[in-house]
Design a protein around this motif. Sequence first.
Motif: not given
Length: 663
Positions: A540-555
């Motif tokens: 419905e012409g809502g524009g463009a959306a982004d999909w982002v994956c965030t990953r936290a690596e531990t010590w």
Amino acid sequence: MEQQQATANLSESPTLIDVEQAEAAIVEHYPRLVRLAYLVLPPGVGRTRRVLAAHALAQRALPRNRANSAGTQASTGPGLPGQRGSQGGPEGAAGDGGYAFVRLRVLRGALRAARRRRGPLAPVLPRVWGLRLVPRPGGADELALDKALSELSGPGRAAYVLRELEEMDDPEVREVLKAAGVVDPRGALIEADEMDGPAGSRDGALLESAEFDACSLQARPTDLMRRRQHVRAALAAAAALVVCGTLLGLPGEGWGPSGAAAPSYARNPSSERALDPAELTRAEPGAWRTATRADFSSWPARGDRTDDTPLLRRALAVWARPGRSVHVSATPGTQSGPPSGPPQLLYAGEVDQVAVVLLYDGLRVVRYAEKGRGDGGAVALDFARTDAADAASSTALVATRADGNVRYLTAPWVRRPSVRDLVRPDEAPRPLRLAPDGVTDPVRAGGAGLVPGSGRTPECESWMALRLGSRLVTDLGEIVPARLTYGAPGGFGPGGGPLDVAGAEARAAWAHTGCRLPLLHSRGVREVNAWRFAAQRLPEGGGAADWVCTRAETWRGAGDRVLAQFQPPARDPGAPAAIVASADGSPDCGPRAPRVLAGALWKSRTGRWYLLAAGSSQVTAVAARGDVRGAAAGRLLTLPAEAGDQARLIGRLMGGGRLTALR
């Protein structure tokens, strides 16, 4: 109202079933209960352990308390669904409240064991020594069914067994699963529906076969040579224990009043050297220029109190044996014991009217902080794991935190630090003054700086990160700040591995992600990477959306956290993205599994709902099952939906593999 009443009756309460009634149900239907537990337990733990665990669960289904007769009568009501049919089932199970009660207890125990990563623990009783007990083998269909069940989750196996073996309909299965503690009974039924089993597995005939009968068993010996070695080792250990106990009981240096009362390191030369300030190791001022490894071991000793012997002695003594008044903290997976040898001095000085000592023993950084000059003021001791640190992860340490501000001790190779607000990607970094001893001016901690009436939550008003050369780090509540990166995981170079946060795309992704950093607070995080894995045109012409994956690596290499975020078009470049999925310990979105699939419900401007899904570049097709059904070629999916719909997403990978959505 009737459904709520039935669910309430399913909750386990020892006051509803008399213990004799439960015992009679267990004795009468014992083979059925053992078979049920055997089928729900994880198949990958070994057949002998699975058999013993099934018997243990059936025997432990007996409640401990005794109920009155009124409670017994109440238990026979319709709230405890028994077996509906008579084919293959225990005669009289239908309407038997005692059987339904103990069956629910067995099911709860089996699901609890299935949630353990390493499978059910070996039961204390029953126990069989020297024998391997396994059910009688079945045919090819039984083997195929066992393999198909092993690919289901614990709730999925339970739903399949209740439906096919206990002959329950779907509403009853959902009711029993909910009472057994399953969070998503509907998802378990969907998973059971999609199981690809052999012919005959849908009428319960295969489940009734000897292959799954944990009461009709074959016995075989265990490893005889290994048993003999274990017996010899146990006898030797027992003899050594007797000799040591005899020697310790003798007068002199044993259990007498002057023996163990002294500190354990009192006569250990290595421990004594570790507590001597004169034995502290110190790197040369310019060692970092020629060191083969640019890490904490090449940091010189800095600060205006590096020669303050009493301060250093107090820091070492508190490290070795902190008193009750000392506030001790350690990042997850970090040992807080004393050093095994003389540690390295990194810093000793006065910061914000607090005496700070930073020490390094090759595996940990330890911060000792005291107010006053050893005259009884507040003392804190913090531990952080830093093994395998490199130049990218040893750029700074937190010296102090006070009044929402953080002061950092930077690496000796840092010359012109600056501060960048992640939430405002268009603003240029602000220069930060650096003292001669390497300590920075105060930096506002993440989440500080709320403007009243701005409409944002405090953690989203601003998030300050420290820029050290090309690297970006931020304080997540620990001694070692976490490094921030951007890019696809795996490999090296542009598009092939995480890089430093640079460029408009990377700053825009972190502007929407920075507000989610509180979810990673105090987890021992070494590095946080953001990756824009897909972009999708909205209906419905809502524009463009982004999909982002965030990953936290531990010590420590465990406890990694993955967040999948959905960001529709927004006027505010710092508007936080919506978290649509999260997982702990998942390899997705990391170097071992550089791929991800996620989905979300989205409402258009006209009020219509849609199911949106997106996968990384390895995904060639996406399908939805559940309340919303459909499929699409490629890695993007858009389907009409209703508010509150639930769906299970499955992606097809290049080469024919399957990928489930992050959850």
